[in-house]
Design a protein around this motif. Sequence first.
Motif, mmCIF file in Angstrom:
data_model
loop_
_atom_site.group_PDB
_atom_site.id
_atom_site.type_symbol
_atom_site.label_atom_id
_atom_site.label_comp_id
_atom_site.label_asym_id
_atom_site.label_seq_id
_atom_site.Cartn_x
_atom_site.Cartn_y
_atom_site.Cartn_z
ATOM 1 N N UNK A 127 27.107 71.073 -18.518
ATOM 2 C CA UNK A 127 27.284 72.524 -18.404
ATOM 3 C C UNK A 127 27.353 72.950 -16.941
ATOM 4 N N UNK A 128 26.453 72.428 -16.135
ATOM 5 C CA UNK A 128 26.434 72.768 -14.715
ATOM 6 C C UNK A 128 27.715 72.300 -14.025
ATOM 7 N N UNK A 129 28.162 71.093 -14.364
ATOM 8 C CA UNK A 129 29.393 70.564 -13.758
ATOM 9 C C UNK A 129 30.586 71.440 -14.119
ATOM 10 N N UNK A 130 30.620 71.928 -15.357
ATOM 11 C CA UNK A 130 31.717 72.795 -15.778
ATOM 12 C C UNK A 130 31.686 74.145 -15.090
ATOM 13 N N UNK A 131 30.512 74.701 -14.937
ATOM 14 C CA UNK A 131 30.377 76.034 -14.336
ATOM 15 C C UNK A 131 30.610 76.018 -12.829
ATOM 16 N N UNK A 132 30.405 74.866 -12.195
ATOM 17 C CA UNK A 132 30.601 74.776 -10.743
ATOM 18 C C UNK A 132 31.972 74.233 -10.363
ATOM 19 N N UNK A 133 32.815 73.937 -11.351
ATOM 20 C CA UNK A 133 34.158 73.461 -11.066
ATOM 21 C C UNK A 133 34.269 71.974 -10.777
ATOM 22 N N UNK A 135 33.927 69.780 -13.037
ATOM 23 C CA UNK A 135 34.541 69.280 -14.264
ATOM 24 C C UNK A 135 35.250 70.467 -14.902
ATOM 25 N N UNK A 136 36.492 70.299 -15.358
ATOM 26 C CA UNK A 136 37.151 71.422 -16.034
ATOM 27 C C UNK A 136 36.270 71.960 -17.158
ATOM 28 N N UNK A 137 36.151 73.271 -17.247
ATOM 29 C CA UNK A 137 35.190 73.866 -18.174
ATOM 30 C C UNK A 137 35.493 73.545 -19.633
ATOM 31 N N UNK A 138 36.744 73.239 -19.950
ATOM 32 C CA UNK A 138 37.059 72.937 -21.353
ATOM 33 C C UNK A 138 36.271 71.727 -21.854
ATOM 34 N N UNK A 139 35.905 70.826 -20.952
ATOM 35 C CA UNK A 139 35.103 69.674 -21.366
ATOM 36 C C UNK A 139 33.682 70.104 -21.716
ATOM 37 N N UNK A 193 38.949 80.254 -26.383
ATOM 38 C CA UNK A 193 39.604 78.994 -26.022
ATOM 39 C C UNK A 193 40.457 79.166 -24.762
ATOM 40 N N UNK A 194 41.201 80.246 -24.714
ATOM 41 C CA UNK A 194 42.061 80.504 -23.558
ATOM 42 C C UNK A 194 41.224 80.676 -22.297
ATOM 43 N N UNK A 195 40.132 81.404 -22.402
ATOM 44 C CA UNK A 195 39.250 81.630 -21.245
ATOM 45 C C UNK A 195 38.616 80.326 -20.773
ATOM 46 N N UNK A 196 38.398 79.400 -21.708
ATOM 47 C CA UNK A 196 37.773 78.120 -21.362
ATOM 48 C C UNK A 196 38.765 77.119 -20.775
ATOM 49 N N UNK A 197 40.066 77.429 -20.877
ATOM 50 C CA UNK A 197 41.063 76.532 -20.302
ATOM 51 C C UNK A 197 41.879 75.741 -21.298
ATOM 52 N N UNK A 198 41.697 75.996 -22.595
ATOM 53 C CA UNK A 198 42.502 75.304 -23.601
ATOM 54 C C UNK A 198 43.897 75.939 -23.670
ATOM 55 N N UNK A 199 44.905 75.100 -23.832
ATOM 56 C CA UNK A 199 46.280 75.593 -23.909
ATOM 57 C C UNK A 199 46.721 75.832 -25.343
ATOM 58 N N UNK A 200 45.973 75.316 -26.309
ATOM 59 C CA UNK A 200 46.348 75.454 -27.714
ATOM 60 C C UNK A 200 45.389 76.387 -28.447
ATOM 61 N N UNK A 201 45.866 76.959 -29.542
ATOM 62 C CA UNK A 201 45.012 77.753 -30.416
ATOM 63 C C UNK A 201 44.236 76.811 -31.331
ATOM 64 N N UNK A 202 43.258 77.337 -32.039
ATOM 65 C CA UNK A 202 42.514 76.498 -32.967
ATOM 66 C C UNK A 202 43.427 76.002 -34.082
#
Length: 227
Positions: A127-133, A135-139, A193-202
């Motif tokens: 979580x910390x890695x995603x929030x600090x950039x 690691x891409x947040x989608x992970x 999903x879009x805000x998290x960086x996913x390019x696809x819909x559910x």
Amino acid sequence: MKILLLLGLSIVAMSCFAQNSVNLELKKQLDAILLADQGIREFGDTETSDKRKDTLAVLLNYPRAALNKSAYAISRKIDSANLEKVERIIKEYGYPGKTMVGEPANTAVFYVIQHSEKISTYYPLIEKAGKTGELPFKYTAMMLDRKLGQEGKAQVYGTQVYMVMVLNPRTGKKEPFEYVIPIEDAKNVNKRRKEAGFESTVEENTLKFGFAYKEYTIEQINKIVKP
């Protein structure tokens, strides 16, 4: 002209600094871990061609015949070895993110933890890695969904699917039932999903698993999969 020249030199210097700041030895270790984690799963994918499987067998350093016969058992062995390695790395370095090892080596630890039984232990680190950039947040989003699913809770981003054998009352036989683990506030999931960086819909993501998305609540799933 002097300004442009200085700017160009500054960009080159910054690029060199970025390369020099990467821990190359650690990057090499993580590249190998990532190859093993993803390679064994690609080998088991039904859409992977025979030619590609031959290449993967060489990269994974396993005979093709052994992989054909025991891919699952080998994947368990690889996952176990990888987990030991990344736990040592985490203990020494914390999360090895983009700044430390570049991309895609910064995803290696994520994948190993995601495929382990220690998600709840290491999720705060991811979580910390995603929030600090780092690691891409989608992970981070994917790991949160898996963590919540393991806890019997609704997921947030709709990334996790599941399959269970259920009894068909019409035939009296058990059949596979595939579903997206219930999603909290499902009507807004694609926005998240879009805000998290996913390019696809559910809906688009679910089709990649070979079935169509249908919204369920936890209560509905419990009734379907009950013994």
